[in-house]
Each structure stands twice: as C-alpha cells, then as structure tokens.
Enzyme design. Structure first.
Site, mmCIF file in Angstrom:
data_model
loop_
_atom_site.group_PDB
_atom_site.id
_atom_site.type_symbol
_atom_site.label_atom_id
_atom_site.label_comp_id
_atom_site.label_asym_id
_atom_site.label_seq_id
_atom_site.Cartn_x
_atom_site.Cartn_y
_atom_site.Cartn_z
ATOM 1 N N ARG A 16 -11.607 -1.664 9.669
ATOM 2 C CA ARG A 16 -11.628 -0.604 8.662
ATOM 3 C C ARG A 16 -12.284 -1.077 7.364
ATOM 4 O O ARG A 16 -13.059 -0.360 6.739
ATOM 5 C CB ARG A 16 -10.209 -0.105 8.371
ATOM 6 C CG ARG A 16 -10.254 1.174 7.537
ATOM 7 C CD ARG A 16 -8.908 1.702 7.190
ATOM 8 N NE ARG A 16 -8.158 2.089 8.360
ATOM 9 C CZ ARG A 16 -6.952 2.631 8.301
ATOM 10 N NH1 ARG A 16 -6.378 2.822 7.143
ATOM 11 N NH2 ARG A 16 -6.295 2.952 9.384
ATOM 12 N N LYS A 46 0.875 -1.177 0.000
ATOM 13 C CA LYS A 46 0.000 0.000 0.000
ATOM 14 C C LYS A 46 0.914 1.231 0.000
ATOM 15 O O LYS A 46 1.634 1.468 0.983
ATOM 16 C CB LYS A 46 -0.859 0.039 1.273
ATOM 17 C CG LYS A 46 -1.760 -1.165 1.482
ATOM 18 C CD LYS A 46 -3.158 -0.854 1.051
ATOM 19 C CE LYS A 46 -4.138 -1.978 1.272
ATOM 20 N NZ LYS A 46 -3.711 -3.349 1.073
ATOM 21 N N ARG A 67 -3.587 -5.303 -11.979
ATOM 22 C CA ARG A 67 -4.661 -6.052 -11.320
ATOM 23 C C ARG A 67 -5.923 -5.229 -11.557
ATOM 24 O O ARG A 67 -5.915 -4.027 -11.320
ATOM 25 C CB ARG A 67 -4.413 -6.190 -9.817
ATOM 26 C CG ARG A 67 -5.595 -6.850 -9.100
ATOM 27 C CD ARG A 67 -5.468 -6.760 -7.583
ATOM 28 N NE ARG A 67 -4.249 -7.373 -7.111
ATOM 29 C CZ ARG A 67 -3.616 -6.985 -5.995
ATOM 30 N NH1 ARG A 67 -4.078 -5.974 -5.279
ATOM 31 N NH2 ARG A 67 -2.513 -7.583 -5.616
ATOM 32 N N THR A 119 -11.308 -11.087 -8.666
ATOM 33 C CA THR A 119 -12.737 -11.088 -8.352
ATOM 34 C C THR A 119 -13.163 -12.462 -7.866
ATOM 35 O O THR A 119 -12.484 -13.459 -8.136
ATOM 36 C CB THR A 119 -13.554 -10.718 -9.613
ATOM 37 O OG1 THR A 119 -14.940 -10.645 -9.260
ATOM 38 C CG2 THR A 119 -13.383 -11.738 -10.732
ATOM 39 N N HIS A 120 -14.306 -12.469 -7.153
ATOM 40 C CA HIS A 120 -14.939 -13.742 -6.796
ATOM 41 C C HIS A 120 -16.325 -13.777 -7.398
ATOM 42 O O HIS A 120 -17.146 -14.602 -7.029
ATOM 43 C CB HIS A 120 -15.058 -13.883 -5.279
ATOM 44 C CG HIS A 120 -13.872 -13.375 -4.531
ATOM 45 N ND1 HIS A 120 -13.768 -12.086 -4.092
ATOM 46 C CD2 HIS A 120 -12.737 -13.998 -4.177
ATOM 47 C CE1 HIS A 120 -12.602 -11.910 -3.486
ATOM 48 N NE2 HIS A 120 -11.956 -13.061 -3.523
ATOM 49 N N GLY A 131 -13.000 -2.525 -6.888
ATOM 50 C CA GLY A 131 -12.665 -1.385 -6.021
ATOM 51 C C GLY A 131 -13.444 -1.509 -4.729
ATOM 52 O O GLY A 131 -14.673 -1.622 -4.752
ATOM 53 N N ASP A 189 -1.001 -1.808 -4.501
ATOM 54 C CA ASP A 189 -2.443 -1.872 -4.279
ATOM 55 C C ASP A 189 -3.024 -0.475 -4.511
ATOM 56 O O ASP A 189 -2.343 0.527 -4.296
ATOM 57 C CB ASP A 189 -2.750 -2.274 -2.832
ATOM 58 C CG ASP A 189 -2.592 -3.776 -2.601
ATOM 59 O OD1 ASP A 189 -2.364 -4.526 -3.570
ATOM 60 O OD2 ASP A 189 -2.704 -4.203 -1.434
ATOM 61 N N MET A 190 -4.291 -0.433 -4.930
ATOM 62 C CA MET A 190 -4.908 0.885 -5.113
ATOM 63 C C MET A 190 -5.785 1.206 -3.920
ATOM 64 O O MET A 190 -6.632 0.409 -3.527
ATOM 65 C CB MET A 190 -5.735 0.909 -6.404
ATOM 66 C CG MET A 190 -6.250 2.284 -6.750
ATOM 67 S SD MET A 190 -4.947 3.547 -6.850
ATOM 68 C CE MET A 190 -4.358 3.316 -8.530
ATOM 69 N N GLN A 224 -9.406 0.192 -10.633
ATOM 70 C CA GLN A 224 -10.707 -0.160 -10.042
ATOM 71 C C GLN A 224 -11.833 0.100 -11.042
ATOM 72 O O GLN A 224 -12.021 1.230 -11.500
ATOM 73 C CB GLN A 224 -10.917 0.684 -8.779
ATOM 74 C CG GLN A 224 -9.862 0.418 -7.713
ATOM 75 C CD GLN A 224 -9.671 1.582 -6.759
ATOM 76 O OE1 GLN A 224 -9.729 2.738 -7.169
ATOM 77 N NE2 GLN A 224 -9.418 1.293 -5.500
HETATM 78 P P1 FDA Z 1 -18.579 -9.291 -4.909
HETATM 79 O O1 FDA Z 1 -18.273 -8.332 -3.823
HETATM 80 O O2 FDA Z 1 -19.905 -9.185 -5.602
HETATM 81 O O3 FDA Z 1 -18.367 -10.737 -4.349
HETATM 82 C C1 FDA Z 1 -18.849 -11.890 -5.026
HETATM 83 C C2 FDA Z 1 -19.077 -12.952 -3.977
HETATM 84 O O4 FDA Z 1 -17.811 -13.328 -3.407
HETATM 85 C C3 FDA Z 1 -19.931 -12.500 -2.794
HETATM 86 O O5 FDA Z 1 -21.303 -12.660 -3.048
HETATM 87 C C4 FDA Z 1 -19.427 -13.380 -1.682
HETATM 88 O O6 FDA Z 1 -20.021 -14.662 -1.762
HETATM 89 C C5 FDA Z 1 -17.960 -13.537 -2.000
HETATM 90 N N1 FDA Z 1 -17.146 -12.553 -1.292
HETATM 91 C C6 FDA Z 1 -16.506 -11.481 -1.817
HETATM 92 N N2 FDA Z 1 -15.787 -10.842 -0.863
HETATM 93 C C7 FDA Z 1 -16.001 -11.528 0.294
HETATM 94 C C8 FDA Z 1 -15.540 -11.405 1.636
HETATM 95 N N3 FDA Z 1 -14.700 -10.414 2.006
HETATM 96 N N4 FDA Z 1 -15.964 -12.315 2.557
HETATM 97 C C9 FDA Z 1 -16.800 -13.315 2.222
HETATM 98 N N5 FDA Z 1 -17.247 -13.495 0.970
HETATM 99 C C10 FDA Z 1 -16.869 -12.621 0.023
HETATM 100 N N6 FDA Z 1 -9.818 -3.368 -3.970
HETATM 101 C C11 FDA Z 1 -9.219 -2.147 -4.054
HETATM 102 O O7 FDA Z 1 -9.900 -1.112 -3.998
HETATM 103 N N7 FDA Z 1 -7.865 -2.054 -4.193
HETATM 104 C C12 FDA Z 1 -7.076 -3.155 -4.281
HETATM 105 O O8 FDA Z 1 -5.853 -3.022 -4.406
HETATM 106 C C13 FDA Z 1 -7.687 -4.433 -4.205
HETATM 107 N N8 FDA Z 1 -6.954 -5.578 -4.286
HETATM 108 C C14 FDA Z 1 -7.599 -6.798 -4.365
HETATM 109 C C15 FDA Z 1 -6.864 -7.968 -4.571
HETATM 110 C C16 FDA Z 1 -7.517 -9.176 -4.769
HETATM 111 C C17 FDA Z 1 -6.712 -10.405 -5.035
HETATM 112 C C18 FDA Z 1 -8.940 -9.233 -4.728
HETATM 113 C C19 FDA Z 1 -9.677 -10.518 -4.973
HETATM 114 C C20 FDA Z 1 -9.671 -8.095 -4.465
HETATM 115 C C21 FDA Z 1 -9.009 -6.880 -4.275
HETATM 116 N N9 FDA Z 1 -9.720 -5.727 -3.999
HETATM 117 C C22 FDA Z 1 -9.098 -4.495 -4.047
HETATM 118 C C23 FDA Z 1 -11.136 -5.814 -3.567
HETATM 119 C C24 FDA Z 1 -12.092 -5.699 -4.735
HETATM 120 O O9 FDA Z 1 -12.065 -4.402 -5.238
HETATM 121 C C25 FDA Z 1 -13.526 -6.053 -4.300
HETATM 122 O O10 FDA Z 1 -13.939 -5.154 -3.323
HETATM 123 C C26 FDA Z 1 -13.679 -7.463 -3.767
HETATM 124 O O11 FDA Z 1 -12.943 -8.379 -4.509
HETATM 125 C C27 FDA Z 1 -15.154 -7.896 -3.844
HETATM 126 O O12 FDA Z 1 -15.592 -7.853 -5.171
HETATM 127 P P2 FDA Z 1 -15.917 -9.147 -6.044
HETATM 128 O O13 FDA Z 1 -15.529 -8.845 -7.459
HETATM 129 O O14 FDA Z 1 -15.323 -10.342 -5.442
HETATM 130 O O15 FDA Z 1 -17.503 -9.210 -6.076
#
Ligand code: FDA
Length: 325
Positions: A301, A92, A180, A222-223, A184, A126-127, A156
C-alpha cells in the site's frame, strides 16, 4: 511528477512473490510479532535511540478488527514498561475504527491514551489522508479538553491547511501542543496540497518554524538533508539544541520522557548513518518501528500510495551506500 522509474518499480513490486516483498521490507518492518519489535529496540537502545511503535494496519472493515488493534497496543504498552524502553506509541485512528463508527473509534483511542497516561507514556496519532485530517486533529483537541495531555498528532507540510492548523492548535492547546511534522506520505489532490519537491520542502520548513515559534514540542520526522539543515538552523535561532534546556518562554513543561522541546524522528531502516550522526551530535532521535502480521499489505500500500518510495527502495538496494540501515 512521478517518474517512469518509480512507476515501473511499483508495477513490478505488486507482481513480485510474497517472499521477495518480505525480503525487501525486512529492513523497514521489524517483523510480524511484538517480539521482533522488542529485539530491534534492544539492539538500537545501545545506539542511544528512543522509539515509537506502530502496529501495522490502518483502515479496517469491522469494529472487531479495531478491538484487535486496541488489545495489541495494550500488549505493546506492557512490553515497553516491562523492558523499560524509552518508547511511546504511534496509532492510526482509522485502525481504531474512526471511519466506521466515529464514537466507538474515539472511545477506543481514549481508553488507550488513558492507559498510557497511567504510565506517563505518550501516544501519537499518525496522520492519514485528507479524509481524516480534521477528525484526527479534533480527536487530540477533545482528549486534551478531558485532561489527557499525553497525546498529540502529526501534521503534514505538503498540505496547504497546515499553517492555519498550527495557529488554531496553538490557540486551543497552548504550550501543551506536541507535534510530529513530516512532509506527508499521501499523494493528495493538487488543490489542497503542494506537489513539487521544493514546494513540499518549503511547506514543511515553514511548519517547523511556526511550531517552534508557538512554543510547541516538535518531532521533526524526515530523512531529507534540506529539512534537517533548516530545522537545525531554526533550533539554533531559538537557542535550542543538544544539552540545552528549552529556553522559549512560551514552551510547555518537559514531560512524557521527551527531549528539550524537540526531537528528530526517522523510520526504521532508512538512512542509519544520518540517524547515528544526529545522535552523536546529541540530538534526541526517535526511530519509528512498524511491526505486525499485515507487513505485506503495508509494504504494497505504501508503494501504491506514493510511488516515489519505489525509487527510494530500489536505490537503497542497488546503491546500498546511499541508504544504510
Ligand atoms: P524524502 O522522501 O525526500 O527522502 C529523503 C531521502 O531519504 C531519500 O532520498 C532516500 O534516500 C531516503 N528515504 C526516505 N524514505 C525512504 C524509504 N522509505 N526507503 C529508502 N530510503 C528512503 N507521513 C504521513 O503522511 N503521516 C505520518 O503519520 C507519518 N509519520 C512518519 C513518521 C516518521 C518517523 C517519519 C520519518 C516519516 C513519517 N511519515 C508520515 C512519512 C513522511 O511524510 C515522508 O513521506 C517520508 O519521511 C519521506 O520524506 P523525507 O522527508 O524523508 O524526504
């Protein structure tokens, strides 16, 4: 719009005892020490995952704290080399001092990226929130201009500016751009960011398309099923995928122990079955592993910044079949 349930979960969590927050965050945070991250890497290496390590902490209040992060990341770098893990670093920029003393903060980042470069290791910036978007992108541009190509940032999909950032970075970094892309995590003001779920998904998918078309290396973080589905279709359209060389004629050379032009990335503890199924299909899949003594501040946080995480965490515990680690 954030629902009442998410808000309630957040309100409850900040009043919960520390031991309970630790218990909840155990699946998302390796633990307080580097050894905890090493144990997780040993275990998940058997699945075929690769990793990126995050020392917990972000905006700091003194440059002494920045020194702590620099030294801790140097220890991580050594441990990765010692154990020969397929891993890199996620930092960060504000934890390195970017918002306190921009010049010294940049020098700290430079020294770490240089040290990593000696071991052909990649460093991801990281952003964080919109206050540092431009500075973070500029940090990557200046390090590339100095010949340090083992660094890239995160963009993001929720921010309106991101497509034009990709275009600008394509012009300046060419085939060395390495991203990446994620939705966001920060809830940004509505005049600069999408707010609706579908708009954020569409924004993120559009960025994936633009990055792939630009020949960049794309870490798809993403998930979310619609984003993963879109990414797979976009990869297929470019002739990219498991076991294939990157066929894009504008792509950069393979480097820093990366995949064929792309990889998927997921957070530790989130949607393990989905991660394992991507691995089984042959996609290079990286797990983001946070560790550190600031696990409590980090967990609280994250919840306060984006209360929808509260719902996801609660869902993971009340309906564990929806999100196994
Ligand atoms: P979404 O939030 O819709 O999640 C899809 C599903 O995944 C959910 O319905 C849930 O089942 C599951 N899920 C997701 N997050 C979960 C959690 N914390 N606990 C339990 N279940 C969960 N953001 C940013 O602003 N700067 C950054 O540098 C990064 N870096 C980063 C690295 C990596 C490897 C990942 C995977 C994510 C980030 N992020 C991030 C966070 C990203 O921006 C985002 O907020 C999260 O990945 C959640 O978004 P999804 O695309 O997973 O979709």
């Amino acid at each position: 719009m954030v629902g009442w349930f998410s808000k309630t979960v957040v309100a409850m969590t900040v009043r919960m005892p520390r031991w309970f927050v630790r218990w909840v965050s155990r699946r998302y945070v390796a633990g307080p020490h580097l050894d905890d991250a090493i144990s997780i890497m040993k275990r998940l290496s058997k699945e075929g995952s690769c990793f990126t390590i995050d020392v917990l902490g972000e905006e700091i209040s003194s440059m002494e704290e920045a020194t702590y992060f620099f030294e801790e990341y140097m220890r991580v770098l050594q441990a990765i080399n010692e154990h020969q893990f397929d891993a890199n670093l996620s930092i960060k920029p504000t934890a390195f001092g970017l918002l306190i003393d921009a010049e010294k903060g940049m020098e700290n980042i430079r020294q770490l990226v240089k040290a990593a470069n000696k071991h052909d290791m990649f460093v991801r910036l990281d952003m964080e929130d919109h206050r540092v978007t431009t500075d973070t992108i500029n940090a990557v541009k200046s390090l590339h201009a100095e010949g340090l190509l083992n660094v890239g940032t995160v963009l993001q999909g929720r921010l309106h500016r991101t497509l034009s950032d990709i275009d600008q970075l394509e012009t300046e970094l060419g085939p060395n751009a390495d991203y990446r892309i994620c939705k966001g995590i920060y809830l940004e003001p509505e005049d600069i960011a999408f707010a609706g779920r579908q708009d954020i998904i569409d924004g993120t998918n559009a960025c994936i398309d633009r990055m792939l078309a630009a020949g960049a290396y794309v870490g798809i973080a993403t998930h979310d099923v619609p984003v993963i589905k879109h990414a797979k279709a976009a990869l297929e359209a470019h002739g990219m995928g498991p076991g294939r060389q990157d066929p894009r004629n504008n792509a950069g050379p393979a480097r820093h122990h990366k995949g064929p032009g792309y990889e998927f990335q997921m957070l530790l503890g989130v949607r393990g079955p989905m991660r394992r199924s991507l691995l089984a299909e042959g996609h290079r899949t990286r797990v983001y592993i946070p560790y550190g003594e600031k696990w409590y501040e980090y967990s609280i946080r994250r919840l306060q910044e984006n209360p929808t995480i509260g719902t996801q965490v609660a869902k993971a515990f009340l309906m564990p079949w929806t999100n196994r680690p």
